[in-house]
Design a protein around this motif. Structure first.
Motif, PDB file in Angstrom:
ATOM      1  N   GLY A  89     -15.245   6.209   4.834  1.00 17.93           N
ATOM      2  CA  GLY A  89     -16.392   6.902   5.490  1.00 17.93           C
ATOM      3  C   GLY A  89     -17.118   5.856   6.419  1.00 17.93           C
ATOM      4  O   GLY A  89     -17.650   6.268   7.590  1.00 17.93           O
ATOM      5  N   PHE A  90     -16.975   4.696   6.193  1.00 16.37           N
ATOM      6  CA  PHE A  90     -19.019   3.910   6.479  1.00 16.37           C
ATOM      7  C   PHE A  90     -18.440   2.438   7.133  1.00 16.37           C
ATOM      8  O   PHE A  90     -18.841   1.544   6.496  1.00 16.37           O
ATOM      9  CB  PHE A  90     -19.735   4.378   5.417  1.00 16.37           C
ATOM     10  CG  PHE A  90     -19.965   5.193   5.210  1.00 16.37           C
ATOM     11  CD1 PHE A  90     -21.290   6.152   5.668  1.00 16.37           C
ATOM     12  CD2 PHE A  90     -19.811   6.819   4.152  1.00 16.37           C
ATOM     13  CE1 PHE A  90     -21.668   7.743   5.509  1.00 16.37           C
ATOM     14  CE2 PHE A  90     -19.232   7.477   3.901  1.00 16.37           C
ATOM     15  CZ  PHE A  90     -20.878   8.010   4.276  1.00 16.37           C
ATOM     16  N   VAL A  91     -16.817   2.096   6.332  1.00 17.46           N
ATOM     17  CA  VAL A  91     -16.979   0.639   6.878  1.00 17.46           C
ATOM     18  C   VAL A  91     -16.013   0.880   8.334  1.00 17.46           C
ATOM     19  O   VAL A  91     -15.562   1.263   8.616  1.00 17.46           O
ATOM     20  CB  VAL A  91     -16.254  -0.318   5.942  1.00 17.46           C
ATOM     21  CG1 VAL A  91     -16.678   0.514   4.978  1.00 17.46           C
ATOM     22  CG2 VAL A  91     -14.698   0.499   6.043  1.00 17.46           C
ATOM     23  N   ASP A  92     -15.772  -0.549   8.466  1.00 21.35           N
ATOM     24  CA  ASP A  92     -15.219  -0.671  10.279  1.00 21.35           C
ATOM     25  C   ASP A  92     -14.401  -2.441   9.857  1.00 21.35           C
ATOM     26  O   ASP A  92     -15.000  -3.106   9.045  1.00 21.35           O
ATOM     27  CB  ASP A  92     -16.504  -1.211  11.231  1.00 21.35           C
ATOM     28  CG  ASP A  92     -14.959  -0.598  12.682  1.00 21.35           C
ATOM     29  OD1 ASP A  92     -14.117  -0.005  12.177  1.00 21.35           O
ATOM     30  OD2 ASP A  92     -15.824  -1.785  12.779  1.00 21.35           O
ATOM     31  N   GLY A  93     -13.363  -2.316  10.452  1.00 18.95           N
ATOM     32  CA  GLY A  93     -12.250  -3.570  10.107  1.00 18.95           C
ATOM     33  C   GLY A  93     -11.549  -3.325   9.394  1.00 18.95           C
ATOM     34  O   GLY A  93     -11.535  -2.348   8.248  1.00 18.95           O
ATOM     35  N   VAL A  94      -9.939  -4.460   9.459  1.00 23.37           N
ATOM     36  CA  VAL A  94      -9.333  -4.143   8.538  1.00 23.37           C
ATOM     37  C   VAL A  94      -9.541  -4.995   7.077  1.00 23.37           C
ATOM     38  O   VAL A  94      -9.122  -3.983   6.440  1.00 23.37           O
ATOM     39  CB  VAL A  94      -7.566  -4.719   9.527  1.00 23.37           C
ATOM     40  CG1 VAL A  94      -6.717  -5.071   8.558  1.00 23.37           C
ATOM     41  CG2 VAL A  94      -7.878  -4.207  10.480  1.00 23.37           C
ATOM     42  N   PRO A  95     -10.514  -5.853   7.290  1.00 26.65           N
ATOM     43  CA  PRO A  95     -10.222  -6.770   6.434  1.00 26.65           C
ATOM     44  C   PRO A  95     -11.165  -4.988   5.058  1.00 26.65           C
ATOM     45  O   PRO A  95     -10.636  -5.415   3.619  1.00 26.65           O
ATOM     46  CB  PRO A  95     -11.368  -7.737   6.737  1.00 26.65           C
ATOM     47  CG  PRO A  95     -11.051  -8.293   8.002  1.00 26.65           C
ATOM     48  CD  PRO A  95     -10.578  -6.502   8.259  1.00 26.65           C
ATOM     49  N   LEU A  96     -11.993  -4.702   5.462  1.00 29.78           N
ATOM     50  CA  LEU A  96     -12.563  -3.790   4.507  1.00 29.78           C
ATOM     51  C   LEU A  96     -11.605  -2.456   4.448  1.00 29.78           C
ATOM     52  O   LEU A  96     -11.854  -2.048   3.214  1.00 29.78           O
ATOM     53  CB  LEU A  96     -14.125  -3.092   4.484  1.00 29.78           C
ATOM     54  CG  LEU A  96     -15.294  -4.655   5.115  1.00 29.78           C
ATOM     55  CD1 LEU A  96     -16.529  -3.850   5.869  1.00 29.78           C
ATOM     56  CD2 LEU A  96     -15.553  -4.807   3.774  1.00 29.78           C
ATOM     57  N   TYR A  97     -11.232  -2.204   5.220  1.00 30.19           N
ATOM     58  CA  TYR A  97     -10.286  -0.818   4.808  1.00 30.19           C
ATOM     59  C   TYR A  97      -8.937  -1.064   3.750  1.00 30.19           C
ATOM     60  O   TYR A  97      -9.228  -0.666   2.889  1.00 30.19           O
ATOM     61  CB  TYR A  97      -9.545  -0.727   6.005  1.00 30.19           C
ATOM     62  CG  TYR A  97     -10.270   0.303   7.233  1.00 30.19           C
ATOM     63  CD1 TYR A  97     -10.848   1.161   6.475  1.00 30.19           C
ATOM     64  CD2 TYR A  97     -10.935   0.101   8.544  1.00 30.19           C
ATOM     65  CE1 TYR A  97     -11.575   2.506   7.809  1.00 30.19           C
ATOM     66  CE2 TYR A  97     -11.084   0.664   9.070  1.00 30.19           C
ATOM     67  CZ  TYR A  97     -12.168   2.327   8.350  1.00 30.19           C
ATOM     68  OH  TYR A  97     -12.474   2.886   9.288  1.00 30.19           O
ATOM     69  N   SER A  98      -8.896  -3.337   4.531  1.00 33.36           N
ATOM     70  CA  SER A  98      -7.461  -3.118   2.920  1.00 33.36           C
ATOM     71  C   SER A  98      -8.649  -3.111   1.659  1.00 33.36           C
ATOM     72  O   SER A  98      -7.367  -2.829   0.964  1.00 33.36           O
ATOM     73  CB  SER A  98      -7.004  -4.410   3.441  1.00 33.36           C
ATOM     74  OG  SER A  98      -6.946  -4.527   5.455  1.00 33.36           O
ATOM     75  N   VAL A  99      -9.238  -3.465   1.224  1.00 29.93           N
ATOM     76  CA  VAL A  99      -9.910  -3.971  -0.288  1.00 29.93           C
ATOM     77  C   VAL A  99     -10.796  -2.231  -0.471  1.00 29.93           C
ATOM     78  O   VAL A  99      -9.223  -2.234  -1.780  1.00 29.93           O
ATOM     79  CB  VAL A  99     -11.446  -4.686   0.040  1.00 29.93           C
ATOM     80  CG1 VAL A  99     -12.207  -4.606  -1.037  1.00 29.93           C
ATOM     81  CG2 VAL A  99     -11.275  -5.578   0.638  1.00 29.93           C
ATOM     82  N   LEU A 100     -10.570  -1.556   0.098  1.00 27.91           N
ATOM     83  CA  LEU A 100     -10.717  -0.070  -0.253  1.00 27.91           C
ATOM     84  C   LEU A 100      -9.482   0.257  -0.499  1.00 27.91           C
ATOM     85  O   LEU A 100      -8.947   0.869  -1.765  1.00 27.91           O
ATOM     86  CB  LEU A 100     -11.567   0.525   0.815  1.00 27.91           C
ATOM     87  CG  LEU A 100     -13.131  -0.234   0.909  1.00 27.91           C
ATOM     88  CD1 LEU A 100     -13.915   0.852   2.274  1.00 27.91           C
ATOM     89  CD2 LEU A 100     -13.992   0.135  -0.037  1.00 27.91           C
ATOM     90  N   ALA A 101      -8.191   0.126   0.445  1.00 29.88           N
ATOM     91  CA  ALA A 101      -7.071   0.745   0.498  1.00 29.88           C
ATOM     92  C   ALA A 101      -5.800   0.340  -0.692  1.00 29.88           C
ATOM     93  O   ALA A 101      -6.436   1.146  -2.244  1.00 29.88           O
ATOM     94  CB  ALA A 101      -6.060   0.381   1.729  1.00 29.88           C
ATOM     95  N   PHE A 102      -6.707  -0.415  -1.634  1.00 26.77           N
ATOM     96  CA  PHE A 102      -6.562  -1.431  -2.541  1.00 26.77           C
ATOM     97  C   PHE A 102      -6.865  -0.685  -4.255  1.00 26.77           C
ATOM     98  O   PHE A 102      -6.440  -0.299  -5.166  1.00 26.77           O
ATOM     99  CB  PHE A 102      -6.252  -3.340  -3.183  1.00 26.77           C
ATOM    100  CG  PHE A 102      -5.952  -3.363  -3.934  1.00 26.77           C
ATOM    101  CD1 PHE A 102      -5.023  -4.252  -4.363  1.00 26.77           C
ATOM    102  CD2 PHE A 102      -6.999  -3.750  -5.073  1.00 26.77           C
ATOM    103  CE1 PHE A 102      -4.922  -4.961  -5.586  1.00 26.77           C
ATOM    104  CE2 PHE A 102      -6.862  -4.641  -5.933  1.00 26.77           C
ATOM    105  CZ  PHE A 102      -5.451  -4.637  -6.683  1.00 26.77           C
ATOM    106  N   LEU A 103      -8.422   0.053  -3.977  1.00 22.85           N
ATOM    107  CA  LEU A 103      -9.145   0.094  -5.012  1.00 22.85           C
ATOM    108  C   LEU A 103      -8.356   1.711  -4.898  1.00 22.85           C
ATOM    109  O   LEU A 103      -8.364   1.921  -6.673  1.00 22.85           O
ATOM    110  CB  LEU A 103     -10.797  -0.203  -4.740  1.00 22.85           C
ATOM    111  CG  LEU A 103     -11.505  -1.540  -4.670  1.00 22.85           C
ATOM    112  CD1 LEU A 103     -12.556  -1.109  -4.444  1.00 22.85           C
ATOM    113  CD2 LEU A 103     -11.232  -2.755  -5.556  1.00 22.85           C
TER     114      LEU A 103
END
Length: 406
Positions: A89-103
């Motif tokens: 809920g507090f990030v922006d951009g595909v790279p950060l979303y991708s890292v969190l999705a992996f976690l």
């Protein structure tokens, strides 16, 4: 079932239900948000990485479970998933979303097989009820999440994911307070398995019990083909029906019939035969979707396809719990999650490709005919496996599996 086991089962079911509520709130809404902000490809890529995370966790599950204990691995997995979801809920951009999705996927890959491991340790007489209740809780949570998701339309992602975090925090607390503590791992235990190991792939060979693990991967490919394919199908052939309707039909049918149908068939059939019936139901449903191509056949098919989940999933859990020696359950549960994640990954990509292929070739329903043919092969394979297991003397299959998993 004694009071301690009943308390543990209630806590596990509460936690997994809350997890499914949270997942069915955020998953479709985040896909829609990313699709609008970036593109459909990047939205799908971020979701795909959750399955990559789940798959990757299977290579570390056994080592972490030995060091943290099964209970500790569940708590750690849920906590990691909760924090990663909050961060969404507090990030922006595909790279950060991708890292969190992996976690998120990695945390789920630690907690989910851990819960199955705990249920597998229940006395044999209590396992059918435990696994069926677990499956029902998953479905009940999914229904609740689908309903609650409508309340979060156009809500800021910070509010959405903070709410989901709160649900997972309760899930984590349930694990802390109701799952009994393991025996403290010894130094020998911590040396036995590395933190990263490919034993999940090498330890179970295709000549023995591994055939059912591969079969489970194909089942999840077929199952997610329905989840992805039916909304696309309805947009083309059943526009008058709400897109969410199939999931209400399957959820309510599962809740009503899970216990009585599974209990009836388990009294008369071996697990492999019960799995075959589940695959036969999926075959019939996919043929109905492919040949009928109307609102009526969508409704009828949804009532039929759910018998795959009703019959295969708990039967497979029971088969693993019965055949695998207790000391190899951690590896077995990690293997189950690996094959499930792999099936979901392939199925997610294949479902859309098959739908496009049906449109490109001008053969309506081709995508359903392909998965129906796969389901027929799985049903025949399950029946053949059940006959092979009935042939040896009592105890031989367990010894064979123990030798292969060692």
């Amino acid at each position: 079932m004694n009071s301690q086991l009943r308390r543990t089962l209630w806590g596990i079911n509460l936690g997994i239900a809350l997890a499914h509520v949270g997942n069915y709130i955020w998953f479709p809404l985040l896909v829609s948000t990313l699709g609008t902000a970036y593109s459909g490809f990047w939205a799908g890529f971020v979701m795909f990485l959750t399955y990559v995370g789940r798959l990757a966790s299977t290579f570390s599950y056994e080592g972490l479970a030995q060091r943290l204990g099964v209970r500790g691995s569940v708590i750690a997995g849920v906590a990691l998933e909760a924090l990663a979801l909050w961060g969404m809920g507090f990030v922006d951009g595909v790279p950060l979303y991708s890292v969190l999705a992996f976690l998120i996927g990695f945390g789920s890959g630690m907690s989910f097989p851990g819960l199955k491991n705990i249920l597998s340790a229940f006395p044999e007489a209590d396992r059918p009820k435990a696994f069926s209740a677990f499956q029902m809780s998953c479905q009940l949570g999914a229904i609740g999440g689908a309903l609650a998701g409508g309340l979060f339309l156009h809500v800021d992602l910070k509010v959405l994911f903070t709410t989901v975090f709160a649900l997972f925090a309760v899930y984590c607390l349930a694990a802390v307070f109701v799952i009994p503590a393991d025996t403290t791992p010894t130094a020998e235990d911590t040396r036995r398995a590395p933190l990263f190991s490919l034993a999940v792939l090498k330890g179970i060979r295709l000549g023995g019990g591994g055939r059912y693990f591969v079969l489970s991967s194909v089942f999840w490919l077929l199952s997610i083909s329905f989840l992805v394919g039916i909304p696309l199908h309805m947009q083309e052939y059943a526009q008058g029906l709400p897109i969410s309707m199939p999931f209400w039909i399957t959820g309510i049918t599962l809740l009503l019939l899970q216990f009585p149908v599974l209990r009836l068939l388990n009294k008369h059939l071996q697990p492999g035969q019960v799995m075959a019936v589940g695959f036969a139901a999926m075959t019939a449903a996919y043929l109905l979707f492919g040949a009928g191509r109307s609102a009526l056949w969508v409704i009828v098919g949804c009532f039929v396809v759910v018998f795959g989940d009703i019959l295969f999933t708990p039967s497979f859990d029971l088969w693993v719990a019965k055949q695998m020696p207790r000391e190899n359950l951690s590896r077995a549960m990690g293997s189950m999650h690996f094959f499930r994640s792999f099936g979901n990954m392939v199925g997610t990509l294949a479902a859309g490709a098959l739908y496009d292929l049906a449109n490109t070739t001008g053969i309506p329903g081709l995508n359903w005919y392909v998965v129906a043919a796969i389901a027929v092969g799985c049903a025949l394979f399950s029946l053949a496996g059940a006959r092979r297991e009935a042939a040896p003397a009592p105890g031989e299959p367990a010894r064979e599996l123990a030798e292969q998993a060692a």
